[in-house]
Design an enzyme around this catalytic site. Structure first.
Site, mmCIF file in Angstrom:
data_model
loop_
_atom_site.group_PDB
_atom_site.id
_atom_site.type_symbol
_atom_site.label_atom_id
_atom_site.label_comp_id
_atom_site.label_asym_id
_atom_site.label_seq_id
_atom_site.Cartn_x
_atom_site.Cartn_y
_atom_site.Cartn_z
ATOM 1 N N GLY A 11 0.784 -0.907 -0.124
ATOM 2 C CA GLY A 11 0.154 -0.477 0.134
ATOM 3 C C GLY A 11 0.807 1.139 0.247
ATOM 4 C CB VAL A 24 17.358 9.507 -6.258
ATOM 5 C CG1 VAL A 24 17.792 9.753 -7.485
ATOM 6 C CG2 VAL A 24 16.082 8.047 -6.489
ATOM 7 N NE ARG A 72 -2.122 -4.508 -0.830
ATOM 8 C CZ ARG A 72 -1.727 -4.280 0.040
ATOM 9 N NH1 ARG A 72 -0.433 -4.191 0.717
ATOM 10 N NH2 ARG A 72 -2.033 -2.593 0.833
ATOM 11 C CG ASP A 103 3.604 -6.587 7.613
ATOM 12 O OD1 ASP A 103 2.747 -6.298 6.444
ATOM 13 O OD2 ASP A 103 3.334 -7.034 8.688
ATOM 14 C CB THR A 126 3.245 0.479 6.224
ATOM 15 O OG1 THR A 126 2.229 0.571 6.036
ATOM 16 C CG2 THR A 126 3.384 0.199 7.164
ATOM 17 C CB ILE A 127 -1.042 4.852 6.286
ATOM 18 C CG1 ILE A 127 -2.365 3.933 5.984
ATOM 19 C CG2 ILE A 127 -0.774 5.360 4.874
ATOM 20 C CD1 ILE A 127 -3.618 4.782 5.462
ATOM 21 C CG ASP A 128 -1.965 0.210 8.006
ATOM 22 O OD1 ASP A 128 -2.043 1.224 7.631
ATOM 23 O OD2 ASP A 128 -2.008 -1.656 7.414
ATOM 24 C CG ASP A 130 1.661 -2.615 11.128
ATOM 25 O OD1 ASP A 130 2.884 -2.301 9.608
ATOM 26 O OD2 ASP A 130 0.867 -3.245 10.116
ATOM 27 N NE ARG A 155 -14.517 16.801 17.857
ATOM 28 C CZ ARG A 155 -14.937 16.166 19.400
ATOM 29 N NH1 ARG A 155 -15.773 18.002 19.852
ATOM 30 N NH2 ARG A 155 -14.722 15.436 19.474
ATOM 31 N NE ARG A 172 -2.837 -5.010 5.557
ATOM 32 C CZ ARG A 172 -3.335 -5.155 4.672
ATOM 33 N NH1 ARG A 172 -4.087 -5.725 3.939
ATOM 34 N NH2 ARG A 172 -2.125 -4.570 4.028
ATOM 35 C CB ALA A 187 -12.941 9.353 20.026
ATOM 36 C CD GLU A 188 -17.433 12.523 23.003
ATOM 37 O OE1 GLU A 188 -18.009 12.279 21.594
ATOM 38 O OE2 GLU A 188 -17.336 12.619 23.685
ATOM 39 C CG HIS A 253 -8.041 3.454 -0.624
ATOM 40 N ND1 HIS A 253 -9.103 2.798 -0.278
ATOM 41 C CD2 HIS A 253 -6.942 2.497 -0.811
ATOM 42 C CE1 HIS A 253 -8.827 1.423 0.016
ATOM 43 N NE2 HIS A 253 -7.410 1.315 -0.396
ATOM 44 C CD GLN A 255 -7.831 6.338 7.306
ATOM 45 O OE1 GLN A 255 -7.935 5.543 8.051
ATOM 46 N NE2 GLN A 255 -9.021 5.527 6.278
ATOM 47 N NE ARG A 256 -2.880 3.466 0.483
ATOM 48 C CZ ARG A 256 -3.107 1.944 0.167
ATOM 49 N NH1 ARG A 256 -3.623 1.054 1.573
ATOM 50 N NH2 ARG A 256 -3.695 1.624 -1.304
#
Ligand code: F6P
Length: 323
Positions: A11, A24, A72, A103, A126-128, A130, A155, A172, A187-188, A253, A255-256
């Site tokens: 991604g 480069v 991928r 990963d 990666t945005i995750d 993780d 909001r 994910r 957030a609540e 997406h 977010q990407r």
């Protein structure tokens, strides 16, 4: 080492272009030729690569996406695919490879290194967020800022109509984006893949808020394996809370994409240069990361297999501040 290659895989993430630029320009600084491989492992198999010059990466630092494109690749999971990829690198005289990805991309890289011994360094993109071996991955900060922009807007309308909003974010099986968005977005409630929270827990939390005169509420939900979990959850909550309007927004997406933040530009630039310097220093089968502001190199196997658990203090802060 006189010739290396760089590619982006998996991604895409904002800051990948800044990272390509750093690889480069870093390589050119050390008088090493650098090739850009298009479409990740798929392009390596197809031999789709071009020599890059300093001007090839001008004016991309601030742009989202990746000029090298991403994919991928299922073919790279086969021995035959990896052999084709190796033959193409060999034919071009490429002596080291830099893989920018997550990963899945690192798993391919470490298998490739074991089979062919070609030095490879991974850069966490990666945005995750993780990936073990780095405090932050490239793209994470931008993704969270994008979710915050969206949450702030939602909001406004949640407040005007006194509604409960479920906002689903990416990640994910990792709750990094969700917890940071929940804290930053006020957030609540937050639903994380790392914690078991039932619809009943969410209902009870929201009802507590209503009793304390909260006129509207935001629930941040981390997507599970597939987008859409927030709809399921919202439907369950609707059955218990019937006197409030409930709406769902899946950010997806959005977010990407977008221009990388200052944090991501700096991180991507440092990691790109760090990868080149690592290769020239003889490092292989490792990932370059930044931990406590220091550049470190972690074996790819550890980067892939070790957990990077959420800091429990974030979850604690979230609970207290959402009162
Ligand atoms: O790994 C990055 C990521 O954006 C995850 O947060 C998300 O679950 C997944 O990729 C979506 O993948 P795709 O773009 O293939 O649908």
């Amino acid at each position: 080492m006189k010739r290396i290659a760089v590619f982006t895989s998996g991604g895409d993430a904002p800051g990948m272009n800044a990272c390509i630029r750093a690889v480069v320009r870093g390589a050119i600084y050390y008088e090493v030729e650098v090739y850009g491989i298009y479409q990740g492992y798929q392009g390596m198999i197809a031999g789709d690569m071009v020599k890059m010059e300093s001007y090839s990466v001008s004016n991309i630092l601030q742009r989202g996406g990746t000029i090298l494109k991403s994919a991928r690749s299922d073919d790279f999971k086969t021995k035959a695919g990896r052999k084709l990829a190796y033959n193409n690198l060999n034919a071009k005289g490429i002596e080291g490879v830099i893989a920018i990805g997550g990963d899945g991309s690192f798993t391919g890289a470490t298998i490739f290194y074991e089979e062919y011994g070609i030095p490879i360094i991974g850069i966490p993109g990666t945005i995750d967020n993780d990936i073990y071996g780095t405090d932050k991955t490239i793209g994470f900060d931008t993704a969270v800022n994008t979710t915050l922009d969206a949450i702030d807007k939602i909001r406004d309308t949640a407040d005007s109509h006194g509604r409960i909003f479920f906002i689903e974010v990416m990640g994910r099986d990792s709750g990094y984006i969700a917890i940071q968005s929940a804290i930053g977005g006020g957030a609540e409630s937050v639903i994380l893949p790392e914690r078991d929270v039932t619809a009943e827990d969410v209902v009870s939390n929201l009802q507590d808020g209503i009793r304390r005169d909260k006129s509207f509420s935001i629930v941040v939900v981390a997507e599970k394996d597939d987008p859409g979990y927030s709809v399921e959850l919202a439907n369950a909550v609707k059955e218990a809370i019937t006197d409030k309007d409930i709406r769902v927004t899946i950010l997806g997406h959005i977010q990407r994409g977008g221009a990388p933040t200052a944090t991501d530009r700096t991180l991507a630039s440092r990691l790109g240069l760090g990868a080149v310097e690592g290769l020239l220093d003889g490092k292989k089968d490792v990932m370059v990361g930044i931990v406590n502001d220091d550049m470190i190199y972690t074996p790819l196997k550890d980067a892939i297999s070790k957990d990077k658990p959420l800091n429990p203090d974030l979850i604690r802060a979230m609970k207290i501040l959402s009162l």
